[in-house]
Scaffold this active site. Structure first.
Site, mmCIF file in Angstrom:
data_model
loop_
_atom_site.group_PDB
_atom_site.id
_atom_site.type_symbol
_atom_site.label_atom_id
_atom_site.label_comp_id
_atom_site.label_asym_id
_atom_site.label_seq_id
_atom_site.Cartn_x
_atom_site.Cartn_y
_atom_site.Cartn_z
ATOM 1 N N LYS A 184 0.859 -1.191 0.000
ATOM 2 C CA LYS A 184 0.000 0.000 0.000
ATOM 3 C C LYS A 184 0.893 1.238 0.000
ATOM 4 O O LYS A 184 1.555 1.530 1.003
ATOM 5 C CB LYS A 184 -0.909 0.045 1.230
ATOM 6 C CG LYS A 184 -2.002 1.119 1.050
ATOM 7 C CD LYS A 184 -2.605 1.608 2.333
ATOM 8 C CE LYS A 184 -1.840 2.734 2.972
ATOM 9 N NZ LYS A 184 -1.758 3.973 2.184
ATOM 10 N N GLY A 237 7.350 4.931 7.866
ATOM 11 C CA GLY A 237 6.493 6.103 8.036
ATOM 12 C C GLY A 237 6.740 6.720 9.397
ATOM 13 O O GLY A 237 7.812 6.561 9.985
ATOM 14 N N SER A 238 5.735 7.400 9.901
ATOM 15 C CA SER A 238 5.926 8.160 11.144
ATOM 16 C C SER A 238 5.913 7.233 12.365
ATOM 17 O O SER A 238 5.381 6.115 12.322
ATOM 18 C CB SER A 238 4.825 9.201 11.280
ATOM 19 O OG SER A 238 3.582 8.550 11.390
ATOM 20 N N THR A 239 6.461 7.734 13.448
ATOM 21 C CA THR A 239 6.506 6.957 14.690
ATOM 22 C C THR A 239 5.100 6.653 15.188
ATOM 23 O O THR A 239 4.800 5.529 15.603
ATOM 24 C CB THR A 239 7.310 7.732 15.746
ATOM 25 O OG1 THR A 239 8.655 7.858 15.259
ATOM 26 C CG2 THR A 239 7.322 7.021 17.091
ATOM 27 N N GLY A 242 3.696 3.884 13.217
ATOM 28 C CA GLY A 242 4.434 2.651 13.540
ATOM 29 C C GLY A 242 3.954 2.035 14.839
ATOM 30 O O GLY A 242 3.829 0.814 14.961
ATOM 31 N N CYS A 294 13.807 10.779 5.946
ATOM 32 C CA CYS A 294 13.773 10.301 7.337
ATOM 33 C C CYS A 294 15.050 10.667 8.068
ATOM 34 O O CYS A 294 15.022 11.044 9.233
ATOM 35 C CB CYS A 294 13.551 8.800 7.370
ATOM 36 S SG CYS A 294 14.724 7.882 6.377
HETATM 37 P P1 NAD Z 1 2.648 8.232 7.837
HETATM 38 O O1 NAD Z 1 2.973 7.423 9.021
HETATM 39 O O2 NAD Z 1 1.612 9.287 7.957
HETATM 40 O O3 NAD Z 1 2.137 7.286 6.653
HETATM 41 C C1 NAD Z 1 2.955 6.249 6.132
HETATM 42 C C2 NAD Z 1 2.074 5.193 5.497
HETATM 43 O O4 NAD Z 1 1.288 4.565 6.516
HETATM 44 C C3 NAD Z 1 1.075 5.743 4.479
HETATM 45 O O5 NAD Z 1 0.980 4.825 3.403
HETATM 46 C C4 NAD Z 1 -0.225 5.800 5.277
HETATM 47 O O6 NAD Z 1 -1.384 5.706 4.475
HETATM 48 C C5 NAD Z 1 -0.078 4.562 6.150
HETATM 49 N N1 NAD Z 1 -0.866 4.558 7.395
HETATM 50 C C6 NAD Z 1 -1.275 5.622 8.135
HETATM 51 N N2 NAD Z 1 -1.971 5.190 9.213
HETATM 52 C C7 NAD Z 1 -1.992 3.836 9.156
HETATM 53 C C8 NAD Z 1 -2.523 2.812 10.001
HETATM 54 N N3 NAD Z 1 -3.192 3.086 11.130
HETATM 55 N N4 NAD Z 1 -2.336 1.517 9.648
HETATM 56 C C9 NAD Z 1 -1.649 1.201 8.536
HETATM 57 N N5 NAD Z 1 -1.130 2.129 7.681
HETATM 58 C C10 NAD Z 1 -1.291 3.431 8.007
HETATM 59 O O7 NAD Z 1 4.026 8.830 7.295
HETATM 60 P P2 NAD Z 1 4.252 9.799 6.045
HETATM 61 O O8 NAD Z 1 3.804 11.165 6.426
HETATM 62 O O9 NAD Z 1 3.706 9.168 4.802
HETATM 63 O O10 NAD Z 1 5.854 9.762 5.899
HETATM 64 C C11 NAD Z 1 6.687 10.591 6.614
HETATM 65 C C12 NAD Z 1 7.220 9.855 7.825
HETATM 66 O O11 NAD Z 1 7.923 8.687 7.397
HETATM 67 C C13 NAD Z 1 8.244 10.662 8.585
HETATM 68 O O12 NAD Z 1 8.024 10.499 9.969
HETATM 69 C C14 NAD Z 1 9.579 10.031 8.180
HETATM 70 O O13 NAD Z 1 10.617 10.200 9.104
HETATM 71 C C15 NAD Z 1 9.199 8.613 8.028
HETATM 72 N N6 NAD Z 1 10.162 7.889 7.188
HETATM 73 C C16 NAD Z 1 11.033 7.034 7.791
HETATM 74 C C17 NAD Z 1 12.006 6.368 7.031
HETATM 75 C C18 NAD Z 1 12.995 5.446 7.678
HETATM 76 O O14 NAD Z 1 13.686 4.705 6.965
HETATM 77 N N7 NAD Z 1 13.112 5.411 8.995
HETATM 78 C C19 NAD Z 1 12.065 6.588 5.638
HETATM 79 C C20 NAD Z 1 11.159 7.479 5.067
HETATM 80 C C21 NAD Z 1 10.197 8.124 5.844
#
Ligand code: NAD
Length: 490
Positions: A184, A237-239, A242, A294
């Site tokens: 996704k 994605g975001s903490t 996660g 990130c």
């Molecule tokens: P986000 O957490 O908002 O979304 C990431 C993904 O998760 C999206 O596809 C979103 O639709 C999905 N999602 C949201 N809520 C969900 C849930 N409850 N269950 C399952 N999926 C869900 O993050 P974002 O705004 O898309 O990305 C930016 C964040 O990603 C920043 O915090 C960045 O630091 C992090 N990031 C980390 C790395 C790494 O390697 N550590 C790399 C790139 C980005």
């Protein structure tokens, strides 16, 4: 030469990819905008709950019925390598599609994202026939060994900041290990990975082994994580997300998850460093992809004697940026992904200024180019160690500066957030560099450079609230496999 017309880039409407075919989603409809100019890129029909379940069931069936998980490993390796070749050869289609829909510039995509995506898949393809398990050191009356086996279906969830690259980090190890994947992408950048799925079919990867489902996180993302046939989850994605995903994995499995999360990475500049080189690296580490990385180096920690020179040099580097659309060849810093994200960035900057921080340079939305979502490269001084600007992930081109008097203070400031993704150290003293590597609480430490190499050999992942588990390297391949133990009595 005719001007590039973004309106001519029309992504496929059938943007879900299930069982080897493009499928029109039956769920919610999203308008997907071009971050560079605010124009409409396309309308996205997300999958509904039934289609999500179908995609997972289909993937589970395909993984077994096609023999993907049990075929000769070299065969799997060859198919993945052919797929990587097709991705590279498709640059004239993929690069503009990725550029109009994301914050990545066309130049960066051609020079880096696409070759990196293909190479990442090749790197992991090589593992397919090179790791099958280990023999245990048992007594002669027994034979003990392990077998690595695929989980079946890996549920992969990706962010918007580097859509193709983030997908490759997940697809490479999971597919090489013989899993099927249901991916996704972010609802902000949904289209380019669908092309990867089409190319997988063209390469001969069996239908149903790689699927794309579209939709929001709270509905489709959550349903994917919770589906009983998903054996492992790989998330970036975001903490906050996660944490929700880990809880869902615990409630519906427990099932393993790899979580690559947010960061607030420090860059430490000691007075003995090559200050010109260090300043250039620090400036780049927070303006690359407009800070939407990130591992963006978002906190400058500089020795008090070097502070003024480093701040001046970074300000000059920020000033030299040309903001513009992702498809303009003169652009050195592209847009923020959305108006919502821009408002989040600006809210944090304005609250910092109201609390007494000084914007040495930047400090607000960029007024040119007029259309689109652009933010000025910003350097905030006078920030308190416990302030939101220092503690929170801004995910934009915003650098805070704090100075230190000695090494101990530098490490205390560096380690003083809940994150631990990466850190940069600039020094000419090898002993100090080694002390820094030991002292810093982060998953990756870069010394006299900032950013990972492009060979995929080393794993990446966060400490503290920046994540659990590793992407890249051998660790990522092994994390895509279950380990079965056998002990035979002779
Ligand atoms: P986000 O957490 O908002 O979304 C990431 C993904 O998760 C999206 O596809 C979103 O639709 C999905 N999602 C949201 N809520 C969900 C849930 N409850 N269950 C399952 N999926 C869900 O993050 P974002 O705004 O898309 O990305 C930016 C964040 O990603 C920043 O915090 C960045 O630091 C992090 N990031 C980390 C790395 C790494 O390697 N550590 C790399 C790139 C980005």
């Amino acid at each position: 030469m005719t001007a590039f017309d973004p309106a001519l880039i029309r992504p496929a409407l059938n943007a879900n990819f299930i069982g080897g075919k493009a499928v029109l989603g039956q769920g919610r409809c999203f308008d997907v905008l071009r971050p560079s100019d605010g124009g409409l890129l396309g309308e996205l029909r997300s999958a509904d709950a039934t289609q999500l379940a179908e995609a997972v069931e289909n993937a589970a069936h395909a993984q077994k019925a096609s023999g993907w998980g049990t075929m000769e490993p070299r065969g799997r390796m060859r198919l993945l390598r052919r797929w990587a070749d097709l991705i590279e050869a498709d640059a004239d289609y993929l690069a503009p599609l990725e550029a109009v829909g994301s914050s990545r510039t066309m130049a960066e995509i051609r020079a880096w994202d696409l070759p990196y995506t293909a190479e990442c898949i090749r790197f992991f393809a090589e593992f397919a026939d090179k790791h099958g398990g280990e023999i245990g050191a048992t007594t002669p009356d027994k034979l003990g060994f392990t077998l690595t086996e695929p989980y079946g279906v890996v549920g992969a969830i990706a962010p918007w900041n580097l859509p193709l690259v983030m997908a490759a980090w997940k697809l490479g190890p999971a597919l090489a290990a013989g899993n099927a994947v249901v991916l996704k992408p972010s609802e902000l950048t949904p289209f380019s990975v669908v092309r990867l799925a089409e190319l997988a079919i063209a390469a001969g990867i069996p239908a149903g082994v790689f699927n794309v489902v579209q939709g929001g996180g709270a509905d489709i993302g959550d349903a994917l994580v919770r589906h009983e046939r998903v054996g492992k989850v790989s998330f970036t994605g975001s903490t906050r997300t996660g944490q929700a995903i880990m809880a869902a994995c615990a409630q519906t499995g427990p099932k393993p998850s790899t979580l690559e999360l947010g960061g607030k990475s420090p860059q430490l500049v000691f007075a003995d460093a090559d200050l010109a080189k260090a300043s250039a690296l620090v400036a780049r580490a927070i303006t690359l992809n407009a800070g939407q990385v990130c591992v963006a180096g978002s906190r400058l920690l500089v020795h008090e004697k070097a502070r003024d020179e480093v701040v001046d040099r970074i300000s000059a580097a920020f000033n030299a940026h040309t903001l513009g659309t992702t498809w303009d060849g003169g652009t050195t810093m592209g847009p923020i992904i959305s108006e919502g994200q821009l408002a989040t960035i600006d809210g944090m900057v304005q609250r910092a200024r109201a609390a007494g921080a000084e914007a040495v340079i930047g400090g607000g939305r960029a007024t040119a180019p007029q259309a689109g979502s652009y933010y000025q490269p910003t350097l905030l001084a006078g920030v308190a160690a416990d302030s939101e600007a220092v503690q929170g992930e801004i995910f934009g081109p915003v650098l805070t500066v704090q100075s230190f008097a000695d090494e101990d203070e530098a490490y205390a400031l560096a380690n003083g957030t809940r994150y631990g993704l990466a850190a940069g150290v600039h020094t000419s003293d090898i002993s100090r560099a080694l002390r820094a590597v030991r002292s810093l609480e982060a998953g990756t430490i870069w010394v006299n450079r900032y950013g990972r190499s492009d060979d995929f050999i080393l794993p990446t992942g966060g400490f503290k609230q920046s994540g659990v588990g590793k992407d890249l390297g051998r660790d990522a391949y092994l994390a895509s496999c279950k380990v079965k133990t056998a002990l035979i009595q002779t």
